[in-house]
Enzyme design. Structure first.
Site, PDB file in Angstrom:
ATOM      1  N   GLU A  47       0.882  -1.175   0.000  1.00 42.82           N
ATOM      2  CA  GLU A  47       0.000   0.000   0.000  1.00 42.82           C
ATOM      3  C   GLU A  47       0.914   1.218   0.000  1.00 42.82           C
ATOM      4  OE1 GLU A  47      -3.168  -0.225  -0.256  1.00 42.82           O
ATOM      5  OE2 GLU A  47      -3.538  -2.314   0.243  1.00 42.82           O
ATOM      6  N   CYS A  53      -2.235   9.169   3.028  1.00 43.17           N
ATOM      7  CA  CYS A  53      -1.968   8.647   1.676  1.00 43.17           C
ATOM      8  C   CYS A  53      -3.079   9.028   0.706  1.00 43.17           C
ATOM      9  CB  CYS A  53      -1.795   7.144   1.714  1.00 43.17           C
ATOM     10  SG  CYS A  53      -3.208   6.284   2.407  1.00 43.17           S
TER      11      CYS A  53
HETATM   12  P1  NAP Z   1       8.536   4.862   4.499  1.00 46.93           P
HETATM   13  O1  NAP Z   1       9.682   5.747   4.687  1.00 46.93           O
HETATM   14  O2  NAP Z   1       8.439   4.083   3.245  1.00 46.93           O
HETATM   15  O3  NAP Z   1       8.540   3.855   5.757  1.00 46.93           O
HETATM   16  C1  NAP Z   1       7.545   2.881   5.916  1.00 46.93           C
HETATM   17  C2  NAP Z   1       8.093   1.727   6.735  1.00 46.93           C
HETATM   18  O4  NAP Z   1       9.091   1.042   5.961  1.00 46.93           O
HETATM   19  C3  NAP Z   1       8.775   2.151   8.031  1.00 46.93           C
HETATM   20  O5  NAP Z   1       8.519   1.181   9.022  1.00 46.93           O
HETATM   21  C4  NAP Z   1      10.250   2.158   7.633  1.00 46.93           C
HETATM   22  O6  NAP Z   1      11.125   2.016   8.722  1.00 46.93           O
HETATM   23  C5  NAP Z   1      10.296   0.939   6.726  1.00 46.93           C
HETATM   24  N1  NAP Z   1      11.419   0.898   5.801  1.00 46.93           N
HETATM   25  C6  NAP Z   1      12.153   1.934   5.312  1.00 46.93           C
HETATM   26  N2  NAP Z   1      13.119   1.478   4.471  1.00 46.93           N
HETATM   27  C7  NAP Z   1      12.986   0.133   4.431  1.00 46.93           C
HETATM   28  C8  NAP Z   1      13.671  -0.913   3.737  1.00 46.93           C
HETATM   29  N3  NAP Z   1      14.699  -0.657   2.915  1.00 46.93           N
HETATM   30  N4  NAP Z   1      13.268  -2.198   3.916  1.00 46.93           N
HETATM   31  C9  NAP Z   1      12.233  -2.474   4.736  1.00 46.93           C
HETATM   32  N5  NAP Z   1      11.545  -1.526   5.425  1.00 46.93           N
HETATM   33  C10 NAP Z   1      11.910  -0.245   5.266  1.00 46.93           C
HETATM   34  O7  NAP Z   1       7.144   5.650   4.650  1.00 46.93           O
HETATM   35  P2  NAP Z   1       6.730   6.758   5.726  1.00 46.93           P
HETATM   36  O8  NAP Z   1       7.452   8.015   5.436  1.00 46.93           O
HETATM   37  O9  NAP Z   1       6.792   6.173   7.094  1.00 46.93           O
HETATM   38  O10 NAP Z   1       5.180   6.925   5.380  1.00 46.93           O
HETATM   39  C11 NAP Z   1       4.679   7.778   4.417  1.00 46.93           C
HETATM   40  C12 NAP Z   1       4.373   7.048   3.130  1.00 46.93           C
HETATM   41  O11 NAP Z   1       3.462   5.989   3.362  1.00 46.93           O
HETATM   42  C13 NAP Z   1       3.673   7.957   2.114  1.00 46.93           C
HETATM   43  O12 NAP Z   1       4.200   7.722   0.837  1.00 46.93           O
HETATM   44  C14 NAP Z   1       2.224   7.518   2.186  1.00 46.93           C
HETATM   45  O13 NAP Z   1       1.472   7.784   1.038  1.00 46.93           O
HETATM   46  C15 NAP Z   1       2.384   6.056   2.422  1.00 46.93           C
HETATM   47  N6  NAP Z   1       1.157   5.502   2.983  1.00 46.93           N
HETATM   48  C16 NAP Z   1       0.366   4.723   2.198  1.00 46.93           C
HETATM   49  C17 NAP Z   1      -0.832   4.234   2.695  1.00 46.93           C
HETATM   50  C18 NAP Z   1      -1.733   3.355   1.856  1.00 46.93           C
HETATM   51  O14 NAP Z   1      -2.569   2.675   2.435  1.00 46.93           O
HETATM   52  N7  NAP Z   1      -1.583   3.332   0.557  1.00 46.93           N
HETATM   53  C19 NAP Z   1      -1.230   4.547   3.992  1.00 46.93           C
HETATM   54  C20 NAP Z   1      -0.405   5.344   4.769  1.00 46.93           C
HETATM   55  C21 NAP Z   1       0.795   5.826   4.255  1.00 46.93           C
HETATM   56  P3  NAP Z   1      11.807   3.318   9.396  1.00 46.93           P
HETATM   57  O15 NAP Z   1      10.694   4.143   9.927  1.00 46.93           O
HETATM   58  O16 NAP Z   1      12.672   2.727  10.434  1.00 46.93           O
HETATM   59  O17 NAP Z   1      12.564   3.996   8.293  1.00 46.93           O
END
Ligand code: NAP
Length: 479
Positions: free
Chosen positions: A249, A284
């Site tokens: 997602e 999102c």
């Molecule tokens: P993010 O930076 O992608 O992080 C999401 C999760 O992934 C965190 O737990 C992060 O850990 C982990 N992560 C980061 N790098 C990784 C890797 N290389 N391998 C495995 N896991 C890894 O996203 P965010 O900034 O927290 O959230 C915002 C994003 O989420 C936006 O793009 C938003 O649109 C999206 N989102 C989508 C939905 C949906 O349902 N479509 C809902 C909510 C949010 P760390 O925190 O330790 O880096």
């Protein structure tokens, strides 16, 4: 004084280590809590415990699963005040929205309790094909195994519940890694799940950097991966993770079309601005672009500016706050880069556009934004509404689809034929007619097309992702 201190939940124990992760408030940098992380988190050990948890959890009676998830929903509801405060403190979400998130979380768990009872199969006749005899064919749904859940910062309680709840309803066990900026809500949720009677090895929660711990987990052989987060990380996981089932997602660039037949532009503009600015745009399915037909354009922009200026910016714990801070300095810099780029390309800042103290950005309306501006092409994730001007409805549909993303899309129109066209032609996982893109109820299928993701969440759909259908043929025996 920190609100809470946690270890990681591994193999039914709260394990505390030497490494200290401080969780700070995005609003004033005060310490909200800390997680004491073991120096070495051993993924093989997590898997071993998870397998044991799976064995024990899948043997539980159906009514026990239902009762545990119902009890978890009740506990979350009972602790609304405490949990909302935690969400507001660690993520900077305004307290009224944080309370709404807690209520939604309880609803998600309640829905999961219902699904746990409905892991039904089907019966088919064996003799529908010529030459076959009338054996009875049954299907049953079995858990896929151990689920790896990785969640982002912006809904720190509800999104983990959208993964842990359905996995448990499907009789799977889960290893969960929350975002490092907002891990406390997940850890508290895990405590409540155990208090509610979920098997202590069926849920494990580990905290650590995504690029290190997250990546090690994703490279390991779990049975399903349920990831919510950015497009960049999602696409990376698609490449590097050997896990066979993946739900991703990801981000969005959700458009809202407003055409010239809309009568109450004032109300619609207000709704659109709120859709762009709730949780400071860190949602999102936030409205990322308004695409407005020429004849409604000026009036819409003026009304949007009034609506933006009426929103109160400030401390997330203040009941009157509509818009809180962005998560961190990096997030604010990205939003400001998008605003500055739009201005360089000829857009006008109608209101907002200047950050206040720390990470507070007042709701910002940008007019005459060109389609090639970053703010129109990429996910901004801030309280910014870029308004694009188009000639007519055909142009609006084309502009709405001119994006690599496809999460939600919305249209305001008074013409049924246009509503039907929009529903069919907008390239998105969900299309909302006469409402904004931030619409989600927790039992509807939810997810994106194009770069916005793979697979669907929403409680019944997530449960389906976490179960495998097995076919059983009942023969007539030899006697
Ligand atoms: P993010 O930076 O992608 O992080 C999401 C999760 O992934 C965190 O737990 C992060 O850990 C982990 N992560 C980061 N790098 C990784 C890797 N290389 N391998 C495995 N896991 C890894 O996203 P965010 O900034 O927290 O959230 C915002 C994003 O989420 C936006 O793009 C938003 O649109 C999206 N989102 C989508 C939905 C949906 O349902 N479509 C809902 C909510 C949010 P760390 O925190 O330790 O880096």
């Amino acid at each position: 004084m920190p609100e809470r201190e946690f270890g990681c939940l591994i193999g039914g124990e709260w394990v505390e280590g030497e490494e200290e992760l401080l969780v700070l408030s995005p609003y004033d940098d005060s310490e909200v809590g800390r997680v004491l992380i073991p120096a070495e988190i051993d993924v093989d050990e997590l898997r071993k415990h998870a397998k044991e948890g799976l064995k024990r959890w899948r043997e539980r009676r159906t009514h026990e699963l239902r009762e545990a998830l119902e009890e978890a929903a009740r506990l979350v509801r009972k602790r609304e005040k405490e949990l909302a405060r935690l969400i507001a403190l660690e993520g900077g979400k305004p307290i009224r929205e944080a309370r709404f998130e807690v209520r939604r979380t309880a609803e998600v768990l309640r829905l999961c309790a219902g699904e746990a009872e409905r892991l039904w199969g089907e019966t088919l006749p064996g003799d529908a094909q010529p030459g076959r005899v009338s054996e009875l064919i049954l299907t049953v749904r079995e858990p896929v195994g151990v689920v790896l859940s990785i969640t982002p910062y912006n809904f720190p309680l509800m999104l983990p519940a959208h993964k842990l709840g359905p996995a448990l309803a499907a009789r799977c066990s889960v290893v969960h890694k929350p975002a490092s900026e907002t891990p406390l809500s997940s850890l508290r949720l895990a405590e409540l799940l155990l208090d509610a009677g979920v098997d202590e090895r069926a849920v494990q929660v580990v905290v650590g950097p995504g690029g290190e711990l997250g990546e090690r987990l994703a490279r390991s052989d779990f049975d399903a991966l349920s990831f919510t987060g950015s497009r960049e990380v999602g696409e990376r996981l698609l490449r590097i993770s050997p896990i066979p089932r993946k739900t991703l997602e990801l981000g969005g660039n959700d458009p809202v079309i407003v055409d010239e037949t809309v009568e109450d532009l004032e109300r619609v503009a207000e709704e659109v601005v709120r859709g762009a600015c709730s949780h400071a745009g860190q949602v999102c399915i936030a409205v990322e672009r308004a695409i407005v037909v020429e004849d409604a354009y000026e009036e819409f922009v003026e009304a949007a500016a009034r609506a933006a200026e009426s929103l109160r910016v400030g401390n997330p714990l203040d009941e009157r706050t509509d818009v809180g801070p962005l998560l961190n300095d990096r997030a604010l810099r990205k939003v400001m880069r998008h605003v500055e780029d739009a201005v360089e390309r000829g857009a006008e800042v109608v209101t907002g556009g200047e950050p206040r103290e720390r990470r507070l950005l007042p709701p910002t309306v940008l007019a005459d934004v060109p389609e090639d501006a970053l703010v129109a092409r990429e996910e901004t994730f801030g309280p910014v509404l870029p308004v694009l001007r188009v000639e007519d409805f055909d142009e609006a549909l084309r502009a709405a689809n001119a994006t690599e993303y496809g999460l939600h899309a919305a249209v305001f129109t008074n013409r049924l034929d246009r509503a039907v066209r929009a529903a069919r032609e907008l390239e998105a996982g969900g299309v909302i007619i006469n409402g904004v893109t931030n619409y989600r109820v927790d039992y509807m299928p939810f997810g994106g097309v194009k770069a916005s993701g793979v697979g669907r969440e929403g409680v019944p759909w997530a449960v389906r992702e976490f179960t495998e259908e097995k076919t059983i043929v009942l023969g007539r025996g030899s006697s």
